[in-house]
Enzyme design. Sequence first.
Site, PDB file in Angstrom:
ATOM      1  N   GLU A 120      37.738  51.279   6.076  1.00  0.00           N
ATOM      2  CA  GLU A 120      36.585  50.404   6.325  1.00  0.00           C
ATOM      3  C   GLU A 120      35.380  50.925   5.543  1.00  0.00           C
ATOM      4  O   GLU A 120      34.296  50.414   5.653  1.00  0.00           O
ATOM      5  CB  GLU A 120      36.289  50.302   7.820  1.00  0.00           C
ATOM      6  CG  GLU A 120      35.876  51.614   8.478  1.00  0.00           C
ATOM      7  CD  GLU A 120      34.395  51.687   8.759  1.00  0.00           C
ATOM      8  OE1 GLU A 120      33.897  50.802   9.439  1.00  0.00           O
ATOM      9  OE2 GLU A 120      33.759  52.642   8.289  1.00  0.00           O
ATOM     10  N   CYS A 141      39.798  50.429  12.207  1.00  0.00           N
ATOM     11  CA  CYS A 141      40.530  51.704  12.164  1.00  0.00           C
ATOM     12  C   CYS A 141      42.032  51.527  11.939  1.00  0.00           C
ATOM     13  O   CYS A 141      42.780  52.498  11.999  1.00  0.00           O
ATOM     14  CB  CYS A 141      40.298  52.483  13.452  1.00  0.00           C
ATOM     15  SG  CYS A 141      38.575  52.910  13.706  1.00  0.00           S
ATOM     16  N   HIS A 145      45.948  56.024  18.114  1.00  0.00           N
ATOM     17  CA  HIS A 145      44.619  56.016  17.493  1.00  0.00           C
ATOM     18  C   HIS A 145      43.693  56.812  18.399  1.00  0.00           C
ATOM     19  O   HIS A 145      43.812  56.759  19.624  1.00  0.00           O
ATOM     20  CB  HIS A 145      44.103  54.587  17.316  1.00  0.00           C
ATOM     21  CG  HIS A 145      42.685  54.565  16.813  1.00  0.00           C
ATOM     22  ND1 HIS A 145      42.322  55.204  15.646  1.00  0.00           N
ATOM     23  CD2 HIS A 145      41.546  54.049  17.327  1.00  0.00           C
ATOM     24  CE1 HIS A 145      41.022  55.061  15.469  1.00  0.00           C
ATOM     25  NE2 HIS A 145      40.525  54.368  16.474  1.00  0.00           N
TER      26      HIS A 145
END
Lengths: 131, 385, 348
Positions: free
Chosen positions: C80, C112, C234
């Site tokens: 990103e 993400c 994550h």
Amino acid sequence: MFPARIWREFPQRYRREAAICKKCGKRYFPPRLICAECGGRKFETYVLPDEATVVTFTVIRVAAQQYSDMAPYAIGIVKFDDGLQMMGQIVDCDVDKLKIGMKVRLEFRKVQSHDHHGVLSYAHKFVPKWY
Amino acid sequence: MRDVAVVGIGIMKWGELWEKSFRDIFTEAGLNAIDDAGVDHIDSLLVGCMSGGLFVGQEHIGAIMADYLGQKHIAAGRVESACASGGLAFRQAFIEVASGMSDIVMAGGVEKMTDVSGDGATYALATAADQEYEVFNGVTFPGLYAMMARIYMQKYKVTRRELSAIPFKSHQNGAKNPYAQYPFPIKIEDVENGVLVADPLHILDCSPITDGGAAVILTTVDIAKKLKKPIIKVIGSGLATDTISLHQRDNMIWLKSTELAGKKAYEMAGKKPEDIDLVEVHDCFSIAEALVTEALGFFKPGTGVKAAAEGLTALNGKLPVNTSGGLKSKGHPVGATGIGQVVEIVKQLRGTAENGRQVKKARVGMTQNMGGSGASGVVHIMEVV
Amino acid sequence: MVGIVGYGAHIPRHRIKVEEIAKVWGADAPSYKKGLLLREKSVPTPDVDTITLSVEATRNALRRAQINPKDIGAVYVGSESHPYAVKPSGTTVAEAIGAVPDCHCADFEFACKAGSEAMFVCLGLVKSGYVKYALAVGGDTSQGAPGDALEYSASAGAAAFIMGTKDVIAEVLHTHSFMTDTPDFWRREHEFYPQHGGRFTGEPAYFRTVTGAANAIMKKAKMTAKDFDYVVFHQPNGKFPLRVGEMLGFKKEQIEPGWLSPRLGNTYSGASPMGLTATLDIAKPGDLILMVSYGSGAGSDAFVWRVTDRINEVRDLAVHTTKLLDENLIYVDYGTYAKYRHKILKNK
């Protein structure tokens, strides 16, 4: 900076491509069109390794315009095992602990940003070898 | 080849000349040279200038300077070889007279460096190095010479204080030069206490940013005799080059171009290092003076700094080096520096050096002007006739 | 067999501690450390960006894969924080490793999740036979607005995976992707820092999506939490992956090898991919690893990996991720960090 000027150096800056004279074996970085030793005009491309040894260095405290944000920064000349030398910044280091003879690893880094709007210039910088 | 002599010298006070423009600076020096020679015209003009474009946005320097010098329509051009531009202009003028192409030629040099900021000047000066493989990485000229100093000091076990002897001596001499930018003595400890520019070089190891111009008139020895001027004959000239980038040299603390230019000049003049009574060398940085005096054969490799520290290069030493104050004290308007050196040697050989800095029995003098980190070297030898 | 044939990571050496950031904003450092389980985060120097991290991570992946870069037929960089708004990061990576010109290239962006996205596409391409090898990189130099909670976590790092069918290190057994339109975190064009929905980023976003993907892939694979040797989630902070693991029935020991965020921060697109590299560094042949990424907006990509015998041959051909994470660190103060991250206004 006009992009063509950055672009044409990619083989050397991105991939460390050097040249070896097919006639006498003399090595060049960057490559040349004629061998200054034997006059040979045919060269073979090879890639410089990712490790080298510091032969000299300084810490730039007063920098030119486009680098003044980075100052103070270390810059040095390193020697590869085959004898060729390259100049570049020595980064991620304590400048007071730099020494002639220390081993460095070459890392891909941004060298110039051209005021946040130009084409980015990438090449290799030297990082003290620690593993 | 015709015998060539310097018959006119023109200098001016160097420094931060806020009220004087690029063209005014050169014109002032040029007119001084014409007046000193007593000539009513010049046939040709060669101007050494490193970077009119980056410092003041002006190229096409030969034409503008000939025009403002009042020499309408003469042959004129600009000569460039970075900081050796002035020395190169002198050599080209010498060749032009010697060859018979022109009879009276002005070799001049000029730089106006204070119309840009300090980092702008650093940028302009760095163009004398390899743009793509040195400057690209952020190196500056102090940085290049600092890297040479680092090797030299480690290899020959030279101390910081010993290196300081060179700028100390330059200021001793420059204090006696009314045209110098910084005509005052310094204390030896001032050098190591000064701000760091590029380790191990401090501010007083570095020549300053200077506005200035200089000009000399060359002609044949025959014409010089008619002008009834002291005849300072140019007896040797040498020019040589080396790799532009420092890292491509096998020995980074040996100035090969200066060594080879010196050899050519010695050979042409029929002189040896021991025949030279005094020399003006390109001390752009303290370490440079030591490297040059070694490359010219005055001192053995690794002994140049120690020679200065022992006083051998002082005004009353065995070989006075940079009686003018050198680039360090006199100033370094890059394109003018090589001509400024000739002005000093001619003054010394004429016996007219000011304020007690005259070298006794000066008969043979030498100049050495250098471009980049030593990629260009120009050497001249002059003798009193 | 389709899977990973080479993997590698790269992390900048500089770190800033939570206390150093909290001091500037008058925030309570102990509560951040306890509440989010964050200790410090990596800081990119001004000469480091997603491209440079991607190149270095890829070089480590190539050291393990021992293949000719010319055989890489696709290069995908997920981030990103691509350095350019227009111009691919992947072309620079491909050029630097010598994969040009016969190569497909694209940049991915999904908050993400962009790195795992690239991994998923690369697996598909090698499985289909379209390309011999495909390179997937997840990396970021993420930005948190000054004073925002994200400033304590937004960090820098990258992981690279070369997918192929020969000499596989970790075979992919299953994949599953889960996504809905859940605007928990976003950055509009021309905005410098992202914005987020505060607590909305938790239950309805991260936890619902990660558990949705994890439960679906375990159902598909007919496995439960106890069947896996390791799991990588994550990790926007230290706390979320532990909590989501607990919700799914995983033990802390299964999570720990790939749980890097307390000392790394959130490397965004690099987060779960880097966790996978650290897990592969210690995995044994036959180990099963579940990986679930998460990207705001929102979606998760889940993978079931089975480690092969080859891991023992390649593991030490490049630097281990935890070595980069824990050794030779340079700590910076907030002023230096602010300068490095261009948070200080200067005259043009």
